[in-house]
Design a protein around this motif. Structure first.
Motif, PDB file in Angstrom:
ATOM      1  N   ASP A  53       0.825  -1.202   0.000  1.00 59.80           N
ATOM      2  CA  ASP A  53       0.000   0.000   0.000  1.00 59.80           C
ATOM      3  C   ASP A  53       0.859   1.252   0.000  1.00 59.80           C
ATOM      4  O   ASP A  53       0.651   2.181  -0.786  1.00 59.80           O
ATOM      5  CB  ASP A  53      -0.902  -0.057   1.239  1.00 59.80           C
ATOM      6  CG  ASP A  53      -2.048   0.931   1.159  1.00 59.80           C
ATOM      7  OD1 ASP A  53      -2.313   1.420   0.048  1.00 59.80           O
ATOM      8  OD2 ASP A  53      -2.678   1.179   2.203  1.00 59.80           O
ATOM      9  N   THR A  57       1.230   4.111  -2.863  1.00 55.13           N
ATOM     10  CA  THR A  57       0.890   5.512  -2.622  1.00 55.13           C
ATOM     11  C   THR A  57       2.066   6.428  -2.949  1.00 55.13           C
ATOM     12  O   THR A  57       1.897   7.495  -3.550  1.00 55.13           O
ATOM     13  CB  THR A  57       0.474   5.695  -1.149  1.00 55.13           C
ATOM     14  OG1 THR A  57      -0.510   4.727  -0.831  1.00 55.13           O
ATOM     15  CG2 THR A  57      -0.079   7.074  -0.913  1.00 55.13           C
ATOM     16  N   THR A  71       3.957  18.220   1.260  1.00 53.70           N
ATOM     17  CA  THR A  71       2.846  17.984   2.187  1.00 53.70           C
ATOM     18  C   THR A  71       2.525  16.497   2.284  1.00 53.70           C
ATOM     19  O   THR A  71       2.352  15.954   3.378  1.00 53.70           O
ATOM     20  CB  THR A  71       1.598  18.748   1.699  1.00 53.70           C
ATOM     21  OG1 THR A  71       1.985  20.054   1.328  1.00 53.70           O
ATOM     22  CG2 THR A  71       0.558  18.821   2.786  1.00 53.70           C
ATOM     23  N   VAL A  72       2.455  15.825   1.122  1.00 53.16           N
ATOM     24  CA  VAL A  72       2.122  14.396   1.120  1.00 53.16           C
ATOM     25  C   VAL A  72       3.219  13.595   1.815  1.00 53.16           C
ATOM     26  O   VAL A  72       2.945  12.669   2.585  1.00 53.16           O
ATOM     27  CB  VAL A  72       1.897  13.919  -0.331  1.00 53.16           C
ATOM     28  CG1 VAL A  72       1.864  12.409  -0.393  1.00 53.16           C
ATOM     29  CG2 VAL A  72       0.605  14.486  -0.878  1.00 53.16           C
ATOM     30  N   GLN A  74       5.161  14.595   4.216  1.00 51.20           N
ATOM     31  CA  GLN A  74       5.028  14.775   5.667  1.00 51.20           C
ATOM     32  C   GLN A  74       3.798  14.019   6.200  1.00 51.20           C
ATOM     33  O   GLN A  74       3.847  13.431   7.286  1.00 51.20           O
ATOM     34  CB  GLN A  74       4.920  16.269   5.975  1.00 51.20           C
ATOM     35  CG  GLN A  74       5.431  16.627   7.362  1.00 51.20           C
ATOM     36  CD  GLN A  74       5.322  18.117   7.624  1.00 51.20           C
ATOM     37  OE1 GLN A  74       5.159  18.917   6.696  1.00 51.20           O
ATOM     38  NE2 GLN A  74       5.406  18.484   8.891  1.00 51.20           N
ATOM     39  N   ASP A  75       2.706  14.010   5.416  1.00 57.41           N
ATOM     40  CA  ASP A  75       1.507  13.247   5.797  1.00 57.41           C
ATOM     41  C   ASP A  75       1.856  11.778   6.029  1.00 57.41           C
ATOM     42  O   ASP A  75       1.513  11.192   7.055  1.00 57.41           O
ATOM     43  CB  ASP A  75       0.459  13.317   4.670  1.00 57.41           C
ATOM     44  CG  ASP A  75      -0.309  14.627   4.683  1.00 57.41           C
ATOM     45  OD1 ASP A  75      -0.216  15.359   5.680  1.00 57.41           O
ATOM     46  OD2 ASP A  75      -0.989  14.905   3.675  1.00 57.41           O
ATOM     47  N   ILE A  76       2.550  11.201   5.045  1.00 63.54           N
ATOM     48  CA  ILE A  76       2.836   9.762   5.112  1.00 63.54           C
ATOM     49  C   ILE A  76       3.749   9.451   6.295  1.00 63.54           C
ATOM     50  O   ILE A  76       3.497   8.505   7.062  1.00 63.54           O
ATOM     51  CB  ILE A  76       3.454   9.296   3.779  1.00 63.54           C
ATOM     52  CG1 ILE A  76       2.378   9.304   2.685  1.00 63.54           C
ATOM     53  CG2 ILE A  76       4.054   7.903   3.914  1.00 63.54           C
ATOM     54  CD1 ILE A  76       2.888   8.982   1.305  1.00 63.54           C
ATOM     55  N   VAL A  78       4.257  11.154   9.129  1.00 57.94           N
ATOM     56  CA  VAL A  78       3.645  11.397  10.445  1.00 57.94           C
ATOM     57  C   VAL A  78       2.545  10.380  10.740  1.00 57.94           C
ATOM     58  O   VAL A  78       2.487   9.791  11.829  1.00 57.94           O
ATOM     59  CB  VAL A  78       3.099  12.849  10.515  1.00 57.94           C
ATOM     60  CG1 VAL A  78       2.246  13.030  11.757  1.00 57.94           C
ATOM     61  CG2 VAL A  78       4.241  13.834  10.517  1.00 57.94           C
ATOM     62  N   ILE A  79       1.682  10.110   9.753  1.00 53.82           N
ATOM     63  CA  ILE A  79       0.561   9.189  10.014  1.00 53.82           C
ATOM     64  C   ILE A  79       1.067   7.750  10.168  1.00 53.82           C
ATOM     65  O   ILE A  79       0.587   6.993  11.014  1.00 53.82           O
ATOM     66  CB  ILE A  79      -0.503   9.302   8.904  1.00 53.82           C
ATOM     67  CG1 ILE A  79      -1.101  10.702   8.890  1.00 53.82           C
ATOM     68  CG2 ILE A  79      -1.610   8.292   9.122  1.00 53.82           C
ATOM     69  CD1 ILE A  79      -2.047  10.960   7.740  1.00 53.82           C
ATOM     70  N   ALA A  80       2.075   7.376   9.371  1.00 55.64           N
ATOM     71  CA  ALA A  80       2.619   6.014   9.491  1.00 55.64           C
ATOM     72  C   ALA A  80       3.214   5.804  10.874  1.00 55.64           C
ATOM     73  O   ALA A  80       3.071   4.731  11.467  1.00 55.64           O
ATOM     74  CB  ALA A  80       3.678   5.768   8.420  1.00 55.64           C
ATOM     75  N   ASN A  82       2.357   7.471  13.674  1.00 50.33           N
ATOM     76  CA  ASN A  82       1.345   7.560  14.721  1.00 50.33           C
ATOM     77  C   ASN A  82       0.354   6.408  14.686  1.00 50.33           C
ATOM     78  O   ASN A  82      -0.045   5.896  15.735  1.00 50.33           O
ATOM     79  CB  ASN A  82       0.580   8.884  14.589  1.00 50.33           C
ATOM     80  CG  ASN A  82       1.304  10.027  15.260  1.00 50.33           C
ATOM     81  OD1 ASN A  82       1.339  10.123  16.471  1.00 50.33           O
ATOM     82  ND2 ASN A  82       1.921  10.880  14.466  1.00 50.33           N
ATOM     83  N   ARG A  83      -0.094   6.021  13.502  1.00 50.10           N
ATOM     84  CA  ARG A  83      -1.191   5.055  13.413  1.00 50.10           C
ATOM     85  C   ARG A  83      -0.738   3.654  13.036  1.00 50.10           C
ATOM     86  O   ARG A  83      -1.465   2.693  13.235  1.00 50.10           O
ATOM     87  CB  ARG A  83      -2.242   5.540  12.404  1.00 50.10           C
ATOM     88  CG  ARG A  83      -2.857   6.877  12.726  1.00 50.10           C
ATOM     89  CD  ARG A  83      -3.553   6.904  14.052  1.00 50.10           C
ATOM     90  NE  ARG A  83      -4.629   5.911  14.128  1.00 50.10           N
ATOM     91  CZ  ARG A  83      -5.282   5.598  15.222  1.00 50.10           C
ATOM     92  NH1 ARG A  83      -4.974   6.169  16.374  1.00 50.10           N
ATOM     93  NH2 ARG A  83      -6.228   4.698  15.203  1.00 50.10           N
ATOM     94  N   LYS A  84       0.437   3.533  12.416  1.00 53.78           N
ATOM     95  CA  LYS A  84       0.890   2.215  11.962  1.00 53.78           C
ATOM     96  C   LYS A  84       2.142   1.742  12.695  1.00 53.78           C
ATOM     97  O   LYS A  84       2.672   0.676  12.389  1.00 53.78           O
ATOM     98  CB  LYS A  84       1.171   2.228  10.457  1.00 53.78           C
ATOM     99  CG  LYS A  84      -0.010   2.585   9.581  1.00 53.78           C
ATOM    100  CD  LYS A  84      -1.102   1.536   9.607  1.00 53.78           C
ATOM    101  CE  LYS A  84      -0.670   0.271   8.921  1.00 53.78           C
ATOM    102  NZ  LYS A  84      -1.736  -0.756   9.008  1.00 53.78           N
TER     103      LYS A  84
END
Lengths: 123, 207
Positions: A53, A57, A71-72, A74-76, A78-80, A82-84
């Motif tokens: 995945d 992406t 931006t994308v 940094q999104d990937i 930070v979210i990876a 925190n959430r993964k």
């Protein structure tokens, strides 16, 4: 004391052999449940879908213009994290037309158990 | 051992085999006279002792080992299949129906509407619950998405859709999908007119 009779030692030895073989067969059966459990666990633990995945992406975002790609990225990251629970880092190398017409993405993924590195090249 | 030897030697009757053993032991240990003499009597007792020891060790092993296997492997195998199916369903939902258009999942995240998004519900439940034979499976789900608040490293999660309320008693697996969204001029997690990567997370379980 009972009278000692040491006849039939062969029969006793054969009995021993048979009971030992039963014992080792029981151990093999006992371990088989553990094997099935650990196999399924390791399949669950291996982040096959996560890696596919994130690779898809990232490779889909190589053509984004300047503010969006930052931006994308940094999104990937930070979210990876925190959430993964995965450390993701990637760099996109834009094509340099005369010598190389391909975009490249150098992707690093590590969730503490599985480490994955990819050097993706566009068609 | 010595006691047995003395008693058996004292008897007048005895099997020929034992007589032979005794003769052999006398022959073999001829230089040892007196209490320290070795003979072959008592083998049955020795074997019995070993058998008893092995029996006890084996029993202890089985008792100690039995408590460590408390989960059948089958539970994990069905979890694994559920996770793979949910992952596949999300991947199908993130595939555009027409080339270069947005996928259903992108449209859902860009315009979730009221919290229980009906499009997500019908698509996800159709993809996971329908079977080739009659009847349907009993998979339930609750979905949300997470984005980063720009600028900074804070994240925020928003509910998307659910088929049951979570009671925390479910044996759920978690599947995720990265989705790239672009809401154009409308504000989305602190930005406008830019692509954003968000993570769609689904908890799914069987009733």
């Amino acid at each position: 004391m009972a009278r000692l009779n040491d006849d039939a030692q062969w029969i006793i030895l054969m009995g021993f052999l048979i009971s030992f073989s039963f014992f080792f067969l029981a151990i093999v059966i006992n371990q088989s449940t553990v094997v099935g459990q650990t196999t399924a666990e390791s399949v669950i633990e291996f982040p096959k879908n996560d890696i596919r995945d994130i690779s898809q992406t990232i490779s889909g975002s190589v053509n984004l213009p300047f503010p969006s790609n930052e931006t994308v990225n940094q999104d990937i990251v930070v979210i990876a994290l925190n959430r993964k629970n995965a450390v993701v880092s990637y760099t996109i190398i834009q094509p340099a037309p005369p010598s190389d017409v391909h975009s490249h993405a150098v992707i690093h993924y590590n969730n503490g158990v599985t480490e994955y590195n990819e050097n993706w090249t566009s068609l | 051992m010595r006691l047995i030897g003395r008693n058996s030697r004292g008897r007048t009757t005895g099997s020929p085999v034992r007589a032979d053993y005794r003769a052999l032991s006398h022959f073999g240990t001829g230089s040892h006279r007196g209490p320290g003499r070795v003979n072959c009597d008592g083998q049955l007792y020795t074997i019995e002792g070993i058998a008893a020891a092995l029996l006890m060790i084996m029993t202890a092993y089985l008792v100690v080992n039995a408590t460590s296997v408390y989960t059948a492997g089958d539970t994990h195998i069905s979890d694994m299949q559920l996770e793979q199916m949910g992952s596949d369903a999300l991947k199908i939902m993130d595939t555009p129906l027409v080339e270069n258009e947005k996928s259903p999942l992108q449209e859902i995240v860009e315009n979730p509407g009221s919290v229980n998004n009906a499009t997500f519900g019908s698509m996800f439940l159709d993809l996971t619950n329908l079977k080739t034979n009659s009847g349907s499976d009993h998979i339930q789900y609750t979905a949300n998405y997470t984005c980063r608040i720009h600028p900074g490293n804070e994240i925020a999660s928003y509910p998307l859709s659910y088929s049951r309320n979570l009671t925390l008693g479910e044996h759920a697996v978690r599947v995720t999908k990265w989705v790239t969204v672009n809401k154009g001029a409308a504000a989305f997690c602190g930005t406008t007119n830019t692509e954003r990567a968000v993570l769609v997370e689904v908890l799914m379980w069987r009733d």
